[in-house]
Design a protein around this motif. Structure first.
Motif, short mmCIF file in Angstrom:
data_model
loop_
_atom_site.label_atom_id
_atom_site.label_comp_id
_atom_site.label_asym_id
_atom_site.label_seq_id
_atom_site.Cartn_x
_atom_site.Cartn_y
_atom_site.Cartn_z
N GLU A 160 0.81 -1.22 0.00
CA GLU A 160 0.00 0.00 0.00
C GLU A 160 0.85 1.27 0.00
O GLU A 160 0.32 2.37 -0.20
N LYS A 161 2.17 1.12 0.20
CA LYS A 161 3.05 2.28 0.22
C LYS A 161 3.99 2.34 -0.99
O LYS A 161 4.78 3.28 -1.11
N SER A 164 3.36 5.43 -3.36
CA SER A 164 3.74 6.66 -2.66
C SER A 164 5.26 6.79 -2.57
O SER A 164 5.81 7.89 -2.71
N ALA A 165 5.94 5.67 -2.36
CA ALA A 165 7.40 5.71 -2.31
C ALA A 165 7.99 6.08 -3.66
O ALA A 165 8.94 6.87 -3.75
N VAL A 167 6.49 7.83 -6.02
CA VAL A 167 6.18 9.24 -6.25
C VAL A 167 7.15 10.13 -5.47
O VAL A 167 7.63 11.16 -5.99
N ALA A 168 7.47 9.76 -4.24
CA ALA A 168 8.40 10.54 -3.44
C ALA A 168 9.79 10.55 -4.08
O ALA A 168 10.45 11.60 -4.16
#
Length: 239
Positions: A160-161, A164-165, A167-168
């Protein structure tokens, strides 16, 4: 005299073939009409953006640079968005994701991130566009994300991360790509140096290190911090 003897008659000329039977004469030199394909369109679009910025990329300007009528261009790409998808895919294909699946996770992320930064440091006018361009129907771009996602997942990163990782990391990469093109004196405070003593001292201390490419030092520092932080998150989940 009613006529001449056969030996005295002049030879008859050979009959001229009818126009429809004459072989077509091929024009010398290159064909007058440009031959369009996706690679040529992509290359021309990149050149336009490099020379005139993103706003200089219009369908009319692209057609002119290719030496064709806009109608001919529209036979291959339906809109400017289609051209941008070609450009996005072209750049994504240049990013090295080969270490995912064959090297440890941190090694793969390093190689991917450094390659990603280097590719986009050559095309900074496209960063504001590509960074927010949807990836639908962009096969090479999706292949890059698939490789990175699989690498994170195989390394035990919480699913689920993962996005986001990524994108970061991309946000950091895009900012670092701009930094590559920044002037060397970007942090020179000028006549206000005495009013910002801490900042000035830190800038001078960095200069004293005499790094060949300070931008690489900064990128490496930030990337290692991200990898360490993400690695800690991965390990916390596995415990």
């Amino acid at each position: 005299m009613l006529g001449t003897q056969a030996a005295e008659r002049p030879p008859m000329p050979a009959p001229t073939p009818a126009p429809s039977t004459l072989p077509a004469r091929r024009r010398a030199g290159r064909p007058t009409a440009a031959v369009l394909d996706q690679d040529g369109i992509t290359t021309a679009a990149l050149e336009l953006i490099s020379n005139k910025g993103y706003n200089g990329l219009t369908m009319a300007a692209l057609a002119r640079s290719l030496g064709v009528a806009p109608s001919a261009l529209y036979n291959h790409v339906g809109s400017k968005d289609d051209v941008l998808l070609l450009v996005e895919d072209h750049l994504a294909a240049m990013v090295d994701v080969s270490a995912f699946g064959s090297e440890p996770w941190d090694v793969a992320v390093r190689r991917w991130a450094w390659s990603y930064r280097d590719v986009f440091s050559e095309h900074t006018p496209l960063i504001p566009v590509i960074a927010v361009l949807p990836v639908a129907n962009a096969p090479k771009t999706l292949a890059m994300y698939e490789a990175a996602t699989a690498g994170f997942r195989d390394a035990g990163f919480p699913e689920e991360k993962i996005i986001s990782a990524i994108v970061a990391l991309e946000a950091f990469v895009f900012g670092a790509a701009y930094d590559v093109t920044a002037p060397e004196d970007i942090f020179d405070a000028g006549s206000l140096a005495e009013q910002v003593p801490n900042f000035t001292a830190a800038v001078d201390r960095l200069a004293a290190e005499e790094h060949a490419r300070p931008t690489d030092v900064a990128f490496n520092l930030g990337l290692e911090a991200l990898i360490t932080g993400f690695g800690a998150l991965r390990e916390a989940v596995s415990d």
